[in-house]
Design a protein around this motif. Structure first.
Motif, PDB file in Angstrom:
ATOM      1  N   GLN A  39       0.909  -0.972   0.221  1.00  0.00           N
ATOM      2  CA  GLN A  39       0.205  -0.406  -0.185  1.00  0.00           C
ATOM      3  C   GLN A  39       1.216   1.165   0.085  1.00  0.00           C
ATOM      4  OE1 GLN A  39      -3.082  -0.312   2.370  1.00  0.00           O
ATOM      5  NE2 GLN A  39      -2.931  -2.549   3.545  1.00  0.00           N
ATOM      6  N   GLY A  62      -1.891  -2.789  -3.294  1.00  0.00           N
ATOM      7  CA  GLY A  62      -2.251  -1.725  -2.990  1.00  0.00           C
ATOM      8  C   GLY A  62      -0.422  -0.933  -3.312  1.00  0.00           C
ATOM      9  N   LYS A  91      -6.062  -3.689  -2.950  1.00  0.00           N
ATOM     10  CA  LYS A  91      -5.637  -2.768  -3.784  1.00  0.00           C
ATOM     11  C   LYS A  91      -4.919  -3.061  -5.252  1.00  0.00           C
ATOM     12  CE  LYS A  91      -6.904   0.882  -1.222  1.00  0.00           C
ATOM     13  NZ  LYS A  91      -6.300   1.307   0.526  1.00  0.00           N
TER      14      LYS A  91
END
Length: 158
Positions: A39, A62, A91
């Motif tokens: 992330q 991410g 993500k």
């Protein structure tokens, strides 16, 4: 040196530079990723030597615009994208560049690993260029069934 887990975790971060590192753990030590990135955006890992029992560098869910350049890995599991898709709502991963790296005496070279039946997400814009591999068991692995019953596709450089 010799951590109980990851050496360095880069999580929820932007614009990080990691260079001139020397990370060491025994070849048989589990979960000792050198650098574990999640992330995060605009991360550069350069001019480093990573000797671990697990992934040299791992870019997981991410991660965007991650550059890994002039890194020497080995022993360990090589450089990985993933594992991806273990949890819902992960993500996307995009913009991963691995250039001018050397992998020596690793189990894997470059590996992309995803869980089977995982929720939809994407891994895109990945570039692997000028990678030198010496005594690497599995130079390129794309494993879309990562986990306990893994059956990934292994590509040979012979």
């Amino acid at each position: 040196m010799n951590p109980m887990g990851f050496h360095i975790g880069i999580v929820l971060s932007d614009n990080v530079r990691a260079k001139n590192l020397h990370l060491i753990a025994p070849a048989d030590s589990p979960n000792t990723d050198g650098i574990h990135i999640s992330q995060s955006n605009l991360v550069k890992v350069t001019r480093s030597t990573i000797e671990t029992g697990d992934d040299c560098v791992a870019a997981i869910q991410g991660c965007t615009e991650v550059a890994i350049k002039k890194v020497t890995c080995g022993p360990g599991h090589g450089i990985s994208v993933g594992s991806l898709g273990k949890y819902p709502d992960e993500k996307d991963v995009r913009g991963i560049t691995v250039k001018n790296c050397t992998l020596k005496n690793t189990d894997n070279g470059i590996r992309i690993k995803t869980y089977a039946g995982s929720p939809p997400s994407q891994a895109s814009r990945m570039v692997f260029e000028d990678i030198v591999m010496e005594d690497v068991k599995h130079p390129i692995i794309i494993d879309q069934h990562y986990g306990p019953k893994s059956g990934g596709v292994m590509l040979s450089s012979s």
